[in-house]
Write a protein that holds these residues in place. Structure first.
Motif, PDB file in Angstrom:
ATOM      1  N   ARG A 131      -6.345   2.082  -9.317  1.00 14.95           N
ATOM      2  CA  ARG A 131      -5.784   2.720  -8.120  1.00 14.95           C
ATOM      3  C   ARG A 131      -4.600   1.905  -7.628  1.00 14.95           C
ATOM      4  NH1 ARG A 131      -7.699   0.563  -3.077  1.00 14.95           N
ATOM      5  NH2 ARG A 131      -9.293  -1.019  -3.469  1.00 14.95           N
ATOM      6  N   ILE A 132      -3.734   2.598  -6.924  1.00 12.13           N
ATOM      7  CA  ILE A 132      -2.506   2.017  -6.387  1.00 12.13           C
ATOM      8  C   ILE A 132      -2.511   2.206  -4.877  1.00 12.13           C
ATOM      9  CG2 ILE A 132       0.021   2.228  -6.323  1.00 12.13           C
ATOM     10  CD1 ILE A 132      -0.942   1.281  -9.031  1.00 12.13           C
ATOM     11  N   GLU A 133      -2.196   1.150  -4.152  1.00 12.09           N
ATOM     12  CA  GLU A 133      -1.986   1.240  -2.710  1.00 12.09           C
ATOM     13  C   GLU A 133      -0.513   0.987  -2.438  1.00 12.09           C
ATOM     14  OE1 GLU A 133      -4.948  -0.709   0.041  1.00 12.09           O
ATOM     15  OE2 GLU A 133      -5.426  -1.714  -1.868  1.00 12.09           O
ATOM     16  N   VAL A 134       0.077   1.779  -1.562  1.00 15.19           N
ATOM     17  CA  VAL A 134       1.461   1.582  -1.135  1.00 15.19           C
ATOM     18  C   VAL A 134       1.437   1.467   0.386  1.00 15.19           C
ATOM     19  CG1 VAL A 134       3.792   2.534  -1.082  1.00 15.19           C
ATOM     20  CG2 VAL A 134       2.345   2.896  -3.100  1.00 15.19           C
ATOM     21  N   LEU A 135       1.802   0.286   0.886  1.00 11.59           N
ATOM     22  CA  LEU A 135       1.730   0.006   2.311  1.00 11.59           C
ATOM     23  C   LEU A 135       3.073  -0.504   2.819  1.00 11.59           C
ATOM     24  CD1 LEU A 135      -1.583  -2.023   2.035  1.00 11.59           C
ATOM     25  CD2 LEU A 135      -1.382   0.333   2.819  1.00 11.59           C
ATOM     26  N   ALA A 136       3.516   0.001   3.950  1.00  8.62           N
ATOM     27  CA  ALA A 136       4.739  -0.522   4.562  1.00  8.62           C
ATOM     28  C   ALA A 136       4.523  -2.001   4.863  1.00  8.62           C
ATOM     29  CB  ALA A 136       5.056   0.246   5.840  1.00  8.62           C
ATOM     30  N   PHE A 137       5.579  -2.801   4.661  1.00  8.93           N
ATOM     31  CA  PHE A 137       5.462  -4.253   4.797  1.00  8.93           C
ATOM     32  C   PHE A 137       6.676  -4.796   5.519  1.00  8.93           C
ATOM     33  CE2 PHE A 137       6.431  -8.493   3.059  1.00  8.93           C
ATOM     34  CZ  PHE A 137       5.284  -9.163   3.413  1.00  8.93           C
ATOM     35  N   ARG A 138       6.440  -5.752   6.455  1.00  3.49           N
ATOM     36  CA  ARG A 138       7.527  -6.466   7.138  1.00  3.49           C
ATOM     37  C   ARG A 138       7.323  -7.950   6.926  1.00  3.49           C
ATOM     38  NH1 ARG A 138       7.492  -5.859  12.929  1.00  3.49           N
ATOM     39  NH2 ARG A 138       5.284  -5.542  12.642  1.00  3.49           N
ATOM     40  N   GLY A 169     -10.164 -16.736 -11.599  1.00  4.30           N
ATOM     41  CA  GLY A 169      -8.868 -16.929 -12.229  1.00  4.30           C
ATOM     42  C   GLY A 169      -8.465 -15.831 -13.189  1.00  4.30           C
ATOM     43  N   LYS A 170      -9.236 -14.780 -13.282  1.00  4.44           N
ATOM     44  CA  LYS A 170      -8.958 -13.654 -14.171  1.00  4.44           C
ATOM     45  C   LYS A 170      -8.023 -12.666 -13.472  1.00  4.44           C
ATOM     46  CE  LYS A 170     -11.177  -9.952 -16.673  1.00  4.44           C
ATOM     47  NZ  LYS A 170     -12.270  -9.018 -16.636  1.00  4.44           N
ATOM     48  N   VAL A 171      -7.021 -12.171 -14.195  1.00  3.76           N
ATOM     49  CA  VAL A 171      -6.116 -11.184 -13.613  1.00  3.76           C
ATOM     50  C   VAL A 171      -6.918  -9.941 -13.220  1.00  3.76           C
ATOM     51  CG1 VAL A 171      -4.118  -9.692 -14.031  1.00  3.76           C
ATOM     52  CG2 VAL A 171      -4.127 -12.030 -14.923  1.00  3.76           C
ATOM     53  N   CYS A 172      -6.705  -9.497 -11.978  1.00  6.74           N
ATOM     54  CA  CYS A 172      -7.458  -8.346 -11.460  1.00  6.74           C
ATOM     55  C   CYS A 172      -6.549  -7.273 -10.879  1.00  6.74           C
ATOM     56  CB  CYS A 172      -8.469  -8.801 -10.411  1.00  6.74           C
ATOM     57  SG  CYS A 172      -7.715  -9.552  -8.951  1.00  6.74           S
ATOM     58  N   GLY A 173      -5.233  -7.503 -10.935  1.00  4.24           N
ATOM     59  CA  GLY A 173      -4.318  -6.517 -10.380  1.00  4.24           C
ATOM     60  C   GLY A 173      -2.915  -7.066 -10.290  1.00  4.24           C
ATOM     61  N   SER A 174      -2.069  -6.308  -9.622  1.00  2.93           N
ATOM     62  CA  SER A 174      -0.660  -6.669  -9.467  1.00  2.93           C
ATOM     63  C   SER A 174      -0.235  -6.433  -8.029  1.00  2.93           C
ATOM     64  CB  SER A 174       0.212  -5.789 -10.375  1.00  2.93           C
ATOM     65  OG  SER A 174      -0.184  -5.893 -11.724  1.00  2.93           O
ATOM     66  N   LEU A 175       0.685  -7.281  -7.574  1.00  8.09           N
ATOM     67  CA  LEU A 175       1.300  -7.114  -6.255  1.00  8.09           C
ATOM     68  C   LEU A 175       2.802  -7.076  -6.446  1.00  8.09           C
ATOM     69  CD1 LEU A 175       1.428  -7.133  -3.123  1.00  8.09           C
ATOM     70  CD2 LEU A 175       1.413  -9.627  -3.275  1.00  8.09           C
ATOM     71  N   LEU A 176       3.419  -6.027  -5.952  1.00  8.73           N
ATOM     72  CA  LEU A 176       4.871  -5.913  -5.975  1.00  8.73           C
ATOM     73  C   LEU A 176       5.324  -5.597  -4.562  1.00  8.73           C
ATOM     74  CD1 LEU A 176       3.591  -4.209  -8.605  1.00  8.73           C
ATOM     75  CD2 LEU A 176       5.981  -4.282  -9.251  1.00  8.73           C
ATOM     76  N   VAL A 177       6.347  -6.272  -4.089  1.00  7.55           N
ATOM     77  CA  VAL A 177       6.964  -5.901  -2.823  1.00  7.55           C
ATOM     78  C   VAL A 177       8.265  -5.208  -3.216  1.00  7.55           C
ATOM     79  CG1 VAL A 177       7.883  -6.645  -0.613  1.00  7.55           C
ATOM     80  CG2 VAL A 177       5.837  -7.761  -1.558  1.00  7.55           C
ATOM     81  N   VAL A 178       8.252  -3.890  -3.019  1.00  2.00           N
ATOM     82  CA  VAL A 178       9.306  -3.002  -3.505  1.00  2.00           C
ATOM     83  C   VAL A 178      10.254  -2.647  -2.371  1.00  2.00           C
ATOM     84  CG1 VAL A 178       9.732  -0.731  -4.546  1.00  2.00           C
ATOM     85  CG2 VAL A 178       7.723  -2.059  -5.232  1.00  2.00           C
ATOM     86  N   LYS A 179      11.544  -2.672  -2.674  1.00  2.87           N
ATOM     87  CA  LYS A 179      12.563  -2.208  -1.727  1.00  2.87           C
ATOM     88  C   LYS A 179      12.782  -0.722  -1.995  1.00  2.87           C
ATOM     89  CE  LYS A 179      15.019  -6.172  -2.977  1.00  2.87           C
ATOM     90  NZ  LYS A 179      16.321  -6.799  -3.269  1.00  2.87           N
ATOM     91  N   ALA A 180      12.533   0.100  -0.977  1.00  2.00           N
ATOM     92  CA  ALA A 180      12.642   1.548  -1.144  1.00  2.00           C
ATOM     93  C   ALA A 180      12.962   2.204   0.197  1.00  2.00           C
ATOM     94  CB  ALA A 180      11.337   2.111  -1.702  1.00  2.00           C
ATOM     95  N   MET A 181      13.406   3.437   0.130  1.00  6.36           N
ATOM     96  CA  MET A 181      13.714   4.191   1.350  1.00  6.36           C
ATOM     97  C   MET A 181      12.440   4.618   2.081  1.00  6.36           C
ATOM     98  SD  MET A 181      16.922   4.018   1.482  1.00  6.36           S
ATOM     99  CE  MET A 181      17.359   5.175   2.746  1.00  6.36           C
ATOM    100  N   ASP A 182      11.386   4.893   1.316  1.00  5.38           N
ATOM    101  CA  ASP A 182      10.126   5.326   1.906  1.00  5.38           C
ATOM    102  C   ASP A 182       8.992   5.074   0.921  1.00  5.38           C
ATOM    103  OD1 ASP A 182      10.239   7.489   0.037  1.00  5.38           O
ATOM    104  OD2 ASP A 182      11.240   8.762   1.504  1.00  5.38           O
ATOM    105  N   ALA A 183       7.765   5.304   1.374  1.00  5.79           N
ATOM    106  CA  ALA A 183       6.590   5.048   0.543  1.00  5.79           C
ATOM    107  C   ALA A 183       6.585   5.913  -0.712  1.00  5.79           C
ATOM    108  CB  ALA A 183       5.318   5.276   1.360  1.00  5.79           C
ATOM    109  N   ALA A 184       7.078   7.137  -0.609  1.00  7.90           N
ATOM    110  CA  ALA A 184       7.113   8.021  -1.783  1.00  7.90           C
ATOM    111  C   ALA A 184       8.018   7.449  -2.868  1.00  7.90           C
ATOM    112  CB  ALA A 184       7.572   9.417  -1.372  1.00  7.90           C
ATOM    113  N   GLU A 185       9.151   6.877  -2.471  1.00  3.80           N
ATOM    114  CA  GLU A 185      10.050   6.257  -3.445  1.00  3.80           C
ATOM    115  C   GLU A 185       9.403   5.020  -4.071  1.00  3.80           C
ATOM    116  OE1 GLU A 185      14.326   3.938  -3.598  1.00  3.80           O
ATOM    117  OE2 GLU A 185      14.066   5.482  -2.061  1.00  3.80           O
ATOM    118  N   ALA A 186       8.708   4.234  -3.275  1.00  5.39           N
ATOM    119  CA  ALA A 186       8.012   3.061  -3.809  1.00  5.39           C
ATOM    120  C   ALA A 186       6.938   3.483  -4.803  1.00  5.39           C
ATOM    121  CB  ALA A 186       7.400   2.246  -2.672  1.00  5.39           C
ATOM    122  N   ARG A 187       6.226   4.556  -4.504  1.00  5.09           N
ATOM    123  CA  ARG A 187       5.200   5.072  -5.418  1.00  5.09           C
ATOM    124  C   ARG A 187       5.843   5.577  -6.706  1.00  5.09           C
ATOM    125  NH1 ARG A 187       0.169   6.286  -6.316  1.00  5.09           N
ATOM    126  NH2 ARG A 187      -0.647   5.585  -4.350  1.00  5.09           N
TER     127      ARG A 187
END
Length: 107
Positions: A82-89, A48-66
């Motif tokens: 570390r940050i992961e940026v993954l395309a999502f549908r 139950g301890k916070v270990c990170g964040s999840l955001l689903v970002v609206k952007a033109m491309d992965a670079a913009e989301a980053r």
């Protein structure tokens, strides 16, 4: 065309105090840019301890989301190791009205 990107920020060990210190600035950033988000929130580990964040970002491309996540006060403060940026549908679930492949075309 705007796409969705799952942005996962994995916390640095001991990031709890940094999160607390920068929480209000982080929330202000999220509030200012709420139109760029499909959803966002903390992730918790099995204890139950916070270990990170999840955001689903609206952007033109992965670079913009980053770039978006790199403007967050949590990023500048070093909350995330570390940050992961993954395309999502979004194709199934309550938030998209069921299974998108099962919808009948209108007309």
């Amino acid at each position: 065309m705007t796409s969705l990107f799952a942005v996962i920020g994995h916390d640095n060990p001991g990031a709890d105090s940094i999160r607390t210190e920068h929480l209000q600035a982080h929330l202000a950033h999220i509030g200012t840019h709420i139109d760029q988000l499909a959803l966002a929130g903390p992730m918790n580990d099995a204890q139950g301890k916070v270990c990170g964040s999840l955001l689903v970002v609206k952007a033109m491309d992965a670079a913009e989301a980053r770039r978006f996540i790199e403007q967050d006060p949590y990023f500048a403060a070093g909350v995330w190791a570390r940050i992961e940026v993954l395309a999502f549908r979004a194709v199934a679930g309550d938030w998209v009205g069921g299974a998108t492949w099962a919808r009948k075309p209108e007309g």
